[in-house]
Design a protein around this motif. Structure first.
Motif, PDB file in Angstrom:
ATOM      1  N   LEU A 130       0.967  -1.212  -0.265  1.00 27.05           N
ATOM      2  CA  LEU A 130       0.093   0.060   0.065  1.00 27.05           C
ATOM      3  C   LEU A 130       1.038   1.239  -0.100  1.00 27.05           C
ATOM      4  O   LEU A 130       0.492   2.087  -0.793  1.00 27.05           O
ATOM      5  CB  LEU A 130      -0.882   0.102   1.291  1.00 27.05           C
ATOM      6  N   GLN A 133       1.774   2.797  -3.077  1.00 32.95           N
ATOM      7  CA  GLN A 133       0.551   3.299  -3.897  1.00 32.95           C
ATOM      8  C   GLN A 133      -0.199   4.304  -3.314  1.00 32.95           C
ATOM      9  O   GLN A 133      -0.751   5.358  -4.111  1.00 32.95           O
ATOM     10  CB  GLN A 133      -0.518   1.876  -4.303  1.00 32.95           C
ATOM     11  N   VAL A 268      -8.984   5.567  -2.253  1.00 30.83           N
ATOM     12  CA  VAL A 268      -8.944   4.196  -2.781  1.00 30.83           C
ATOM     13  C   VAL A 268     -10.349   3.691  -3.251  1.00 30.83           C
ATOM     14  O   VAL A 268     -11.332   3.904  -2.452  1.00 30.83           O
ATOM     15  CB  VAL A 268      -8.285   3.221  -1.935  1.00 30.83           C
ATOM     16  N   GLU A 272      -8.894  -0.666  -7.424  1.00 33.53           N
ATOM     17  CA  GLU A 272      -7.500  -0.704  -6.894  1.00 33.53           C
ATOM     18  C   GLU A 272      -7.652  -1.702  -5.763  1.00 33.53           C
ATOM     19  O   GLU A 272      -6.657  -2.512  -5.709  1.00 33.53           O
ATOM     20  CB  GLU A 272      -7.239   0.635  -6.349  1.00 33.53           C
ATOM     21  N   GLU A 275      -7.169  -5.013  -7.610  1.00 36.39           N
ATOM     22  CA  GLU A 275      -5.689  -5.244  -8.140  1.00 36.39           C
ATOM     23  C   GLU A 275      -4.776  -5.406  -6.844  1.00 36.39           C
ATOM     24  O   GLU A 275      -4.002  -6.434  -7.100  1.00 36.39           O
ATOM     25  CB  GLU A 275      -5.563  -4.153  -8.833  1.00 36.39           C
ATOM     26  N   TRP A 276      -4.857  -4.645  -5.840  1.00 36.28           N
ATOM     27  CA  TRP A 276      -4.021  -4.901  -4.798  1.00 36.28           C
ATOM     28  C   TRP A 276      -3.997  -6.397  -3.993  1.00 36.28           C
ATOM     29  O   TRP A 276      -3.137  -6.867  -3.460  1.00 36.28           O
ATOM     30  CB  TRP A 276      -4.048  -3.875  -3.700  1.00 36.28           C
ATOM     31  N   GLN A 279      -2.137  -8.783  -6.000  1.00 33.37           N
ATOM     32  CA  GLN A 279      -0.623  -8.579  -5.771  1.00 33.37           C
ATOM     33  C   GLN A 279      -0.284  -9.130  -4.589  1.00 33.37           C
ATOM     34  O   GLN A 279       0.562  -9.882  -4.473  1.00 33.37           O
ATOM     35  CB  GLN A 279      -0.524  -7.105  -5.967  1.00 33.37           C
TER      36      GLN A 279
END
Length: 287
Positions: A130, A133, A268, A272, A275-276, A279
């Protein structure tokens, strides 16, 4: 609320309140050296390598992680701390060393806290993800916050009779927040004790404050509190939710009640988060 107010609250609880009898484990000397080395504009790699080599088990941990499939690929296996540092990179090496040193300073040997340090490491990974980003989220503080925010639990488990039963009760109750059950049973909670440990270890004051407030989401409306502290608290809640999504778990009560507010603070969106979460799963699947 300001950081100075939190400091005074912790001091009062230590001097006159329920924390008087709680034994705080000392900060590892190697962690103090590591944080000093990392605090310079250009960290001394020789010093960091010397710190890592000072503990055989820590050296072995770094080499093992560097040789894991996620890092080694088709490369040649690392056989030294220096090679592991080069492969992992400075920040990842420092985070692994920090986690190792904290974990050994505060051991957890209880069925009530299964996988405690494994999950703490995963939370630290989520927080660093985090930090890459989210503007205003300090990467170093984020990683340590991920490791440290629940550290009050094992300290209380070692120091307070009946705390194991409180952990079971707090996890089972849906009528009140976790820390309220701790407060009702012991007149303190893991957020307060964790902040006391952070203060005793001379960790940065914003980190200490964020540990103290990580279940108090009124901070997202507190104009007197340093914004970096609120950002840590909001990111910590988001990191926890990303972890739960990666493990196919339902949102916890804190996320259900305050997740939308945390996302608004961090600016946020759902895309997002998706996606995170993916990841994080890629980064932590070997764990």
């Amino acid at each position: 609320m300001q950081i100075a107010t939190i400091q005074q609250e912790i001091q009062t609880a230590r001097d006159k309140g329920p924390l008087r009898e709680i034994k705080i484990p000392p900060c590892p000397e190697l962690l103090t050296r590591l944080r000093a080395a990392m605090a310079t504009a250009q960290p001394d790699l020789t010093e960091i390598q010397a710190i890592a080599s000072a503990d055989v088990a820590m050296s072995a941990t770094l080499i093992r992680v560097a040789n894991s499939p996620v890092h080694m690929g088709d490369g040649t296996p690392c056989v030294s701390v220096g090679q592991a540092l080069t492969r992992l990179g400075l920040d990842a090496t420092a985070e692994l060393m920090t986690g190792f040193l904290i974990r050994n300073a505060i051991p957890v040997k209880s069925p009530h806290l299964q996988r405690f340090w494994e999950r703490s490491a995963k939370r630290a990974t989520a927080m660093r993800l985090l930090a890459a980003q989210i503007p205003g989220l300090d990467a170093d503080l984020a990683g340590i916050f991920g490791l440290f925010c629940h550290v009050g639990m094992p300290v209380l488990l070692q120091a307070v009779r009946g705390y194991g039963a409180t952990l079971v009760e707090a996890a089972a109750r849906i009528d009140r927040p976790y820390v309220q059950t701790e407060d009702a049973n012991h007149r303190t909670n893991h957020a307060v004790v964790g902040a006391l440990v952070a203060r005793a270890w001379n960790l940065p004051q914003p980190l200490m404050a964020a540990v103290r407030l990580h279940h108090d989401f009124t901070v997202l409306n507190d104009t007197e509190l340093e914004p970096g502290v609120a950002t840590l608290v909001a990111a910590g809640l988001l990191a926890e939710q990303l972890m739960r999504r990666s493990e196919s778990l339902k949102p916890d009560a804190d996320w259900a009640a305050h997740g939308a507010q945390a996302l608004e603070w961090l600016q946020v969106g759902d895309a997002e988060m998706d996606e995170w979460a993916d990841q994080l799963l890629e980064l932590t699947d070997p764990l």
